[in-house]
Design a protein around this motif. Structure first.
Motif, PDB file in Angstrom:
ATOM      1  N   PRO A  35       3.709  14.547  26.767  1.00 63.82           N
ATOM      2  CA  PRO A  35       4.903  14.955  27.516  1.00 63.82           C
ATOM      3  C   PRO A  35       5.010  14.362  28.914  1.00 63.82           C
ATOM      4  N   HIS A  36       3.885  13.906  29.470  1.00 66.38           N
ATOM      5  CA  HIS A  36       3.927  13.324  30.817  1.00 66.38           C
ATOM      6  C   HIS A  36       4.291  11.841  30.796  1.00 66.38           C
ATOM      7  N   VAL A  37       4.585  11.302  29.606  1.00 61.71           N
ATOM      8  CA  VAL A  37       4.955   9.897  29.478  1.00 61.71           C
ATOM      9  C   VAL A  37       6.457   9.777  29.250  1.00 61.71           C
ATOM     10  N   LYS A  38       7.112   8.901  29.999  1.00 62.23           N
ATOM     11  CA  LYS A  38       8.543   8.629  29.849  1.00 62.23           C
ATOM     12  C   LYS A  38       8.717   7.160  29.475  1.00 62.23           C
ATOM     13  N   VAL A  39       9.420   6.893  28.377  1.00 59.34           N
ATOM     14  CA  VAL A  39       9.576   5.525  27.870  1.00 59.34           C
ATOM     15  C   VAL A  39      10.945   4.967  28.232  1.00 59.34           C
ATOM     16  N   TYR A  40      10.971   3.732  28.691  1.00 56.88           N
ATOM     17  CA  TYR A  40      12.201   3.000  28.974  1.00 56.88           C
ATOM     18  C   TYR A  40      12.198   1.730  28.136  1.00 56.88           C
ATOM     19  N   CYS A  41      13.364   1.298  27.723  1.00 60.05           N
ATOM     20  CA  CYS A  41      13.488   0.095  26.903  1.00 60.05           C
ATOM     21  C   CYS A  41      14.264  -0.976  27.670  1.00 60.05           C
ATOM     22  N   GLN A  42      13.630  -2.092  27.930  1.00 62.91           N
ATOM     23  CA  GLN A  42      14.311  -3.189  28.608  1.00 62.91           C
ATOM     24  C   GLN A  42      15.249  -3.875  27.616  1.00 62.91           C
ATOM     25  N   ARG A  43      16.456  -4.092  28.004  1.00 61.23           N
ATOM     26  CA  ARG A  43      17.448  -4.663  27.097  1.00 61.23           C
ATOM     27  C   ARG A  43      17.008  -6.031  26.571  1.00 61.23           C
ATOM     28  N   SER A  44      17.289  -6.253  25.298  1.00 62.60           N
ATOM     29  CA  SER A  44      16.959  -7.530  24.665  1.00 62.60           C
ATOM     30  C   SER A  44      17.907  -7.778  23.511  1.00 62.60           C
ATOM     31  N   GLU A  45      18.308  -9.027  23.342  1.00 64.74           N
ATOM     32  CA  GLU A  45      19.192  -9.394  22.232  1.00 64.74           C
ATOM     33  C   GLU A  45      18.422  -9.818  20.997  1.00 64.74           C
ATOM     34  N   HIS A  46      17.101  -9.891  21.093  1.00 54.29           N
ATOM     35  CA  HIS A  46      16.335 -10.542  20.034  1.00 54.29           C
ATOM     36  C   HIS A  46      15.446  -9.613  19.218  1.00 54.29           C
ATOM     37  N   ARG A  47      15.293  -8.377  19.626  1.00 57.41           N
ATOM     38  CA  ARG A  47      14.402  -7.480  18.892  1.00 57.41           C
ATOM     39  C   ARG A  47      14.900  -7.229  17.471  1.00 57.41           C
ATOM     40  N   CYS A  48      13.950  -6.933  16.576  1.00 61.89           N
ATOM     41  CA  CYS A  48      14.323  -6.569  15.208  1.00 61.89           C
ATOM     42  C   CYS A  48      14.969  -5.190  15.167  1.00 61.89           C
ATOM     43  N   PHE A  49      14.687  -4.358  16.176  1.00 64.30           N
ATOM     44  CA  PHE A  49      15.398  -3.089  16.345  1.00 64.30           C
ATOM     45  C   PHE A  49      16.325  -3.260  17.548  1.00 64.30           C
ATOM     46  N   THR A  50      17.569  -2.883  17.399  1.00 63.79           N
ATOM     47  CA  THR A  50      18.568  -3.151  18.437  1.00 63.79           C
ATOM     48  C   THR A  50      18.438  -2.181  19.609  1.00 63.79           C
ATOM     49  N   ASP A  51      19.020  -2.575  20.746  1.00 68.06           N
ATOM     50  CA  ASP A  51      19.051  -1.699  21.911  1.00 68.06           C
ATOM     51  C   ASP A  51      19.706  -0.367  21.565  1.00 68.06           C
ATOM     52  N   SER A  52      20.779  -0.423  20.789  1.00 66.19           N
ATOM     53  CA  SER A  52      21.510   0.808  20.467  1.00 66.19           C
ATOM     54  C   SER A  52      20.664   1.764  19.632  1.00 66.19           C
ATOM     55  N   GLN A  53      19.748   1.229  18.820  1.00 66.27           N
ATOM     56  CA  GLN A  53      18.885   2.106  18.031  1.00 66.27           C
ATOM     57  C   GLN A  53      17.939   2.895  18.922  1.00 66.27           C
ATOM     58  N   TYR A  54      17.494   2.302  20.021  1.00 66.80           N
ATOM     59  CA  TYR A  54      16.677   3.041  20.988  1.00 66.80           C
ATOM     60  C   TYR A  54      17.546   4.043  21.749  1.00 66.80           C
ATOM     61  N   GLU A  55      18.706   3.597  22.188  1.00 64.22           N
ATOM     62  CA  GLU A  55      19.591   4.438  22.987  1.00 64.22           C
ATOM     63  C   GLU A  55      20.046   5.665  22.208  1.00 64.22           C
ATOM     64  N   GLU A  56      20.312   5.489  20.920  1.00 66.55           N
ATOM     65  CA  GLU A  56      20.759   6.611  20.082  1.00 66.55           C
ATOM     66  C   GLU A  56      19.718   7.715  19.980  1.00 66.55           C
ATOM     67  N   LEU A  57      18.445   7.362  20.171  1.00 67.99           N
ATOM     68  CA  LEU A  57      17.378   8.356  20.107  1.00 67.99           C
ATOM     69  C   LEU A  57      16.943   8.828  21.496  1.00 67.99           C
ATOM     70  N   GLY A  58      17.758   8.491  22.516  1.00 67.47           N
ATOM     71  CA  GLY A  58      17.523   9.007  23.861  1.00 67.47           C
ATOM     72  C   GLY A  58      16.590   8.192  24.723  1.00 67.47           C
ATOM     73  N   ILE A  59      16.242   6.978  24.286  1.00 65.82           N
ATOM     74  CA  ILE A  59      15.393   6.099  25.101  1.00 65.82           C
ATOM     75  C   ILE A  59      16.291   5.324  26.059  1.00 65.82           C
ATOM     76  N   PRO A  60      16.152   5.506  27.362  1.00 71.25           N
ATOM     77  CA  PRO A  60      17.038   4.824  28.316  1.00 71.25           C
ATOM     78  C   PRO A  60      16.898   3.303  28.252  1.00 71.25           C
ATOM     79  N   LEU A  61      18.033   2.621  28.318  1.00 68.63           N
ATOM     80  CA  LEU A  61      18.059   1.164  28.377  1.00 68.63           C
ATOM     81  C   LEU A  61      18.154   0.724  29.834  1.00 68.63           C
TER      82      LEU A  61
END
Length: 405
Positions: A35-61
């Motif tokens: 619980p003391h860990v907060k994850v952020y996702c740096q935007r990328s056009e090349h990942r096999c999982f899209t930015d929106s897939q992270y954002e939809e699960l509440g991971i900030p872009l």
């Protein structure tokens, strides 16, 4: 407990890698487990999982990750993108004093970066914890079969990169119908086991090295070769595995009998630069040299296999090698006298979803309890640089970073 900010950084190395350290679901799982860990996702056009897939699960872009404490990547981070005073986890490819990454490690030290190398994450017995070896073996063996089909003209299967996932790849390689050829596979680890998944899935029968050399078959077969099968003690004498791994320079090549019986060679064994090469260019000029296709999963440039002159890429996976002139022929399958070489150095990227999912599972299960909790020594063993200095286990890299190696 103070909050720890973790960034899933975008891959900046060219060619771009599509793998991720954590899938969107795993990023959520990490935060629930710690619980003391907060994850952020740096935007990328090349990942096999899209930015929106992270954002939809509440991971900030985010675009800027400089507010984060720990940076999770896969391949080497480009030097201009390194942020001072941070902790990075990625495959640095520096522990063998690789010349092409010397400046990277020098900059890491200069910027006071703590570098934790995935390759050095081991348990107390010295076994690696996280790796992409299985998927390198799967894709490497598949690409070997793809290359053989192209060279022989007997069949045509889709590229691995064009398959959605491993299940799709299995459907594709089930289409392979081989003549009675012989396939040699070196290795005993994750890579070799991954390659054997494909061999067995295609229906290629496994035979012993002795049967491989002494018998003919009316079907395609493969043999798994261990170091004991293709290295000889200098001056004769019994082979000792313990002696070989401690003093590999005291042995000489014994692979030549296999070059005379093999149509497709899949190289999946780790090679120490002190150990004998598998064979020489001069061997390839002999009339009895049989190998037509080499799938070099290990991709040791100018290493154990003389035809591996450079890596190939996912976009251009194969080149031909002319042993007579000792040169690469960029356009493959142009001359039957040439050996066709597949030597992609980021093979798991062709199955990025499955490879990433497996990698992330091991990070969460084995590594993160040590990284975000109490370290049992795993993190310390894998830390190459800290506070601007090489750590004690990696002092052997001193001449490397000081420019003397």
């Amino acid at each position: 407990m103070p909050e720890i900010k973790v960034a899933l950084i975008r891959e900046g190395k060219v060619p771009v890698d599509r793998r991720v350290t954590l899938t969107p679901q795993q990023a959520v799982e990490l935060q629930k487990k710690f619980p003391h860990v907060k994850v952020y996702c740096q935007r990328s056009e090349h990942r096999c999982f899209t930015d929106s897939q992270y954002e939809e699960l509440g991971i900030p872009l985010v675009d800027d990750v400089s507010h984060c404490d720990i940076m999770l990547g896969v391949k080497e981070v480009p030097i201009p993108e390194l942020i001072a005073d941070k902790t990075y986890l990625f495959f640095s490819h520096t522990i063998k004093k690789q010349a092409y990454n010397k400046t990277l490690l020098q900059e890491i030290l200069r910027k006071n970066i703590c570098l934790i190398d995935y390759e050095r994450l081991t348990n107390e017995k010295g076994n690696r914890i996280v790796a992409f070896g299985r998927f390198a073996g799967i894709v490497g063996a598949y690409n070997g079969l793809y290359t053989y089909g192209k060279k022989s003209g007997l069949y045509d299967i889709r590229r691995a990169k064009d398959c959605y996932d491993l299940e799709d790849l299995k459907i594709e390689y089930a289409k392979v119908k081989l003549p009675p050829i012989k396939i040699a596979l070196t290795g005993a680890g994750r890579v070799a086991r991954g390659a054997m998944e494909v061999m067995n899935g295609v229906g290629i029968r496994k035979v012993s090295p002795k049967e491989y050399l002494e018998q003919n078959f009316d079907e395609s077969v493969y043999a798994q070769l261990f170091v004991t099968d293709y290295n000889l003690k200098r001056g004769g004498g019994d082979f000792s595995r313990q002696e070989f791994f401690k003093y590999p320079e005291q042995f000489e090549p014994g692979f030549q009998p296999y070059t005379q019986m093999t149509d497709l060679f899949i190289a999946g064994a780790f090679w120490d630069h002190r150990a004998p090469v598998l064979f020489f260019r001069e061997d390839m000029l002999e009339d009895n040299f049989q190998i037509k296709v080499i799938a070099d999963i290990t991709c040791d440039i100018e290493g154990s296999i003389p035809s591996t002159k450079r890596p190939t890429t996912i976009e251009n996976p194969v080149y031909d090698y002319d042993p007579q002139e000792d040169k690469v022929v960029e356009e493959p399958f142009t001359d039957s006298r040439y050996v066709s070489v597949m030597a992609i150095d980021n093979l798991p990227s062709e199955l990025p979803r499955d490879a990433s999912r497996s990698f992330g599972e091991n990070l969460i299960r084995y590594v993160f309890p040590n990284l975000f909790g109490k370290d049992d020594g795993m993190i310390a063993r894998a830390t190459i640089a800290k506070e601007g200095k090489l750590t004690e286990p990696y002092l052997y890299l001193t001449d490397y970073v000081e420019g003397e190696a």
